[in-house]
Design a protein around this motif. Structure first.
Motif, short mmCIF file in Angstrom:
data_model
loop_
_atom_site.label_atom_id
_atom_site.label_comp_id
_atom_site.label_asym_id
_atom_site.label_seq_id
_atom_site.Cartn_x
_atom_site.Cartn_y
_atom_site.Cartn_z
N LYS A 1 -7.53 -8.10 4.46
CA LYS A 1 -8.59 -7.40 4.01
C LYS A 1 -8.85 -8.41 2.63
O LYS A 1 -9.55 -7.84 2.01
CB LYS A 1 -7.71 -5.90 2.88
CG LYS A 1 -7.52 -5.01 4.94
CD LYS A 1 -6.91 -3.24 4.53
CE LYS A 1 -6.12 -3.13 3.30
NZ LYS A 1 -6.48 -1.66 2.69
N GLY B 1 0.54 -1.11 0.17
CA GLY B 1 -0.06 -0.03 -0.17
C GLY B 1 0.70 1.42 -0.40
O GLY B 1 0.51 2.19 0.87
N ARG C 1 -4.31 7.92 3.75
CA ARG C 1 -4.11 7.77 2.62
C ARG C 1 -3.87 8.65 2.16
O ARG C 1 -3.72 10.02 0.88
CB ARG C 1 -3.37 7.08 1.88
CG ARG C 1 -2.32 5.32 1.85
CD ARG C 1 -2.72 4.22 1.12
NE ARG C 1 -3.43 4.29 0.25
CZ ARG C 1 -2.64 4.01 -1.16
NH1 ARG C 1 -1.30 3.81 -0.53
NH2 ARG C 1 -2.62 4.42 -2.38
N ARG D 1 -14.30 3.78 3.31
CA ARG D 1 -12.89 2.66 3.22
C ARG D 1 -12.52 3.24 4.96
O ARG D 1 -13.41 3.59 5.59
CB ARG D 1 -12.14 4.10 2.88
CG ARG D 1 -12.65 4.20 1.11
CD ARG D 1 -11.36 5.30 0.87
NE ARG D 1 -11.59 6.56 1.19
CZ ARG D 1 -12.72 7.77 0.79
NH1 ARG D 1 -13.26 7.44 0.20
NH2 ARG D 1 -12.71 8.71 1.76
N TRP E 1 -6.75 3.09 7.40
CA TRP E 1 -5.41 3.61 6.47
C TRP E 1 -6.04 4.30 5.14
O TRP E 1 -4.99 5.08 4.42
CB TRP E 1 -4.83 1.81 6.12
CG TRP E 1 -3.47 2.01 5.24
CD1 TRP E 1 -3.99 1.70 3.79
CD2 TRP E 1 -2.04 2.36 5.19
NE1 TRP E 1 -2.27 1.58 3.21
CE2 TRP E 1 -1.94 2.26 3.97
CE3 TRP E 1 -1.67 4.07 6.07
CZ2 TRP E 1 -0.62 2.82 3.89
CZ3 TRP E 1 -1.07 3.99 5.86
CH2 TRP E 1 -0.48 3.40 4.78
N ASP E 2 -6.88 3.62 4.78
CA ASP E 2 -7.00 4.57 2.83
C ASP E 2 -7.44 5.75 3.28
O ASP E 2 -7.16 6.66 2.35
CB ASP E 2 -8.38 3.40 2.34
CG ASP E 2 -7.54 2.21 2.09
OD1 ASP E 2 -6.35 2.27 1.34
OD2 ASP E 2 -8.54 1.27 1.34
N ASN E 3 -8.24 6.12 3.70
CA ASN E 3 -8.62 6.84 4.65
C ASN E 3 -7.57 8.11 5.41
O ASN E 3 -7.25 9.69 4.96
CB ASN E 3 -9.82 8.03 5.93
CG ASN E 3 -11.04 7.22 5.27
OD1 ASN E 3 -11.92 8.15 4.42
ND2 ASN E 3 -11.65 6.24 5.65
#
Length: 398
Positions: free
Chosen positions: A379, A56, A102, A95, A98-100
């Motif tokens: 995930k 990621g 990012r 989301r 981690w994705d938020n």
């Protein structure tokens, strides 16, 4: 800070020893049989090489220099927390944490028209309202009007307001520290710490220990340790993550503009995902520990379910991905003990892997690759995504 920090020369060994002591004192057991069952399972063997490469950290941004990218990766690591807010984040944005984070860092990279939000000065401008705007989350909750029946008013509050406050406080405090010490941004400090580490040439991991020590002592948001029953537990998840992120992104460059640390012997970056998954996969055994009986009641550990989780992933396709389930809520002491147990379990898994002959790659598993597999497989598989994860909210460390 109140917690004593280990010396640079003993930093990695202190993480490992404090974790093992914390696990043993809590009567959490990890059997060799359970580890071997995981290592020989289709779930592990079929997916490890593919999934452990999913880090990621490939960022879709155009950087002006390696130092520019180093600064972004450093801020991404600094803000690599919020796991306890996974469910409300999914409900609001679709989301996870981690994705938020990012996307927030991407927005900081792109969005400072007047001010570079990734600079020490710019970080100090990121108040709660600005962070919420960049994250596109709502900090308000509807409450009934005190005097007018049937009317609701928006008030600051709720879990995402808590998370925004934590993020803003870390950015502002770190920006202030950097500016006071004369660093233009976090990347400049990190580059200096890397150079300081490279000047120490004692044992193999000395460079990374000096780097980690410099990082942890200077920035409170990297001081991930806690006292339980009078004994410290050292985890330092975000600092270890940053060291390895630098290795991943810059390790293959022929002449990087700063030294790249050797992370081949660093322990795993224990968050809430690793212990959650290792409990579900039968490696971390809580039945003998009086402190964790309430968690066992929330986790279905039937032999049939374990067999299903250790089997190869089915070809199940989810057209409608359901939101994640909230896992057991734990205390600060409990989550540190469980993170320590996960860290120690990973030490034992790597040790056991080195005794096995097949497949040929299994002897060479590094702690960091095991970490990436556990974090990514959680995930990657639909059935793993549905597993409840240990939840603790009020922290800036994971």
């Amino acid at each position: 800070m109140a917690h004593p920090l280990p010396e640079p020369s003993t930093l990695l060994s202190s993480i490992r020893s404090s974790s093992r002591v914390a696990r043993q004192n809590a009567n959490i057991t990890i059997s060799s049989q359970a580890i071997e069952r995981l290592l020989k399972s289709p779930a592990f063997l079929v997916s490890f090489e593919r999934v452990s490469a999913q880090h990621g950290l490939a960022l879709p941004l155009k950087f002006s220099s390696p130092l520019d990218e180093l600064n972004v990766i450093s801020i991404l690591s600094l803000l690599n927390f919020g796991s306890g807010y996974r469910v409300p984040l999914h409900a609001e944005t679709g989301r996870g944490a981690w994705d938020n984070i990012r996307l927030l860092v991407f927005a900081m990279f792109i969005g400072g028209s007047e001010e570079d939000l990734l600079s020490a000065q710019g970080m100090q401008q990121l108040n709660e309202a600005k962070v919420a705007e960049l994250m596109r989350v709502n900090m308000y909750i509807e409450k009934p009007h005190k005097d007018i029946p049937g009317v609701t008013v928006g008030e600051l509050g709720g879990p995402l307001y808590e998370l925004v406050k934590l993020i803003s406080s870390v950015l502002v405090e770190t920006g202030q520290l950097l500016q006071k010490a004369g660093y233009p941004n976090l990347g400049a400090f990190v580059a200096e710490a890397l150079k300081e580490g490279s000047r120490h040439t004692k044992p193999r991991t000395s460079d990374v220990q000096v780097f980690l020590d410099r990082l942890i002592r200077f920035i409170p948001a990297f001081q991930d340790c806690h006292i339980v029953d009078g004994r410290p537990i050292y985890i330092f998840k975000k600092a270890l993550f940053l060291a390895h992120a630098i290795t991943i992104r810059f390790g293959s460059i022929s002449s990087p503009s700063f030294p790249v640390p050797d992370t081949s012997l660093v322990p795993v970056f224990a968050d809430n995902v690793l212990p959650s998954l290792l409990v579900h996969l039968g490696v971390i055994e809580l039945s003998s520990s009086p402190s964790f009986q309430s968690i066992l009641q929330d986790v279905n550990l039937s032999p049939k379910k374990l067999q299903s989780l250790l089997a190869e992933m089915s070809s199940e396709l989810e057209s409608n991905v359901s939101p994640p389930n909230e896992g057991p809520t734990v205390t600060m002491d409990q989550i540190y003990i469980l993170r320590a147990a996960a860290l120690d379990a990973c030490e034992m898994i790597v040790e056991k892997a080195r005794e096995l002959d097949e497949p040929s790659w299994i002897k060479d598993i590094h702690y960091t690759a095991l970490d990436m597999w556990l974090w990514s497989i959680a995930k990657d598989r639909a059935d793993y995504r549905r597993l409840g994860r240990l939840s603790f909210r009020d922290t800036i460390f994971f």
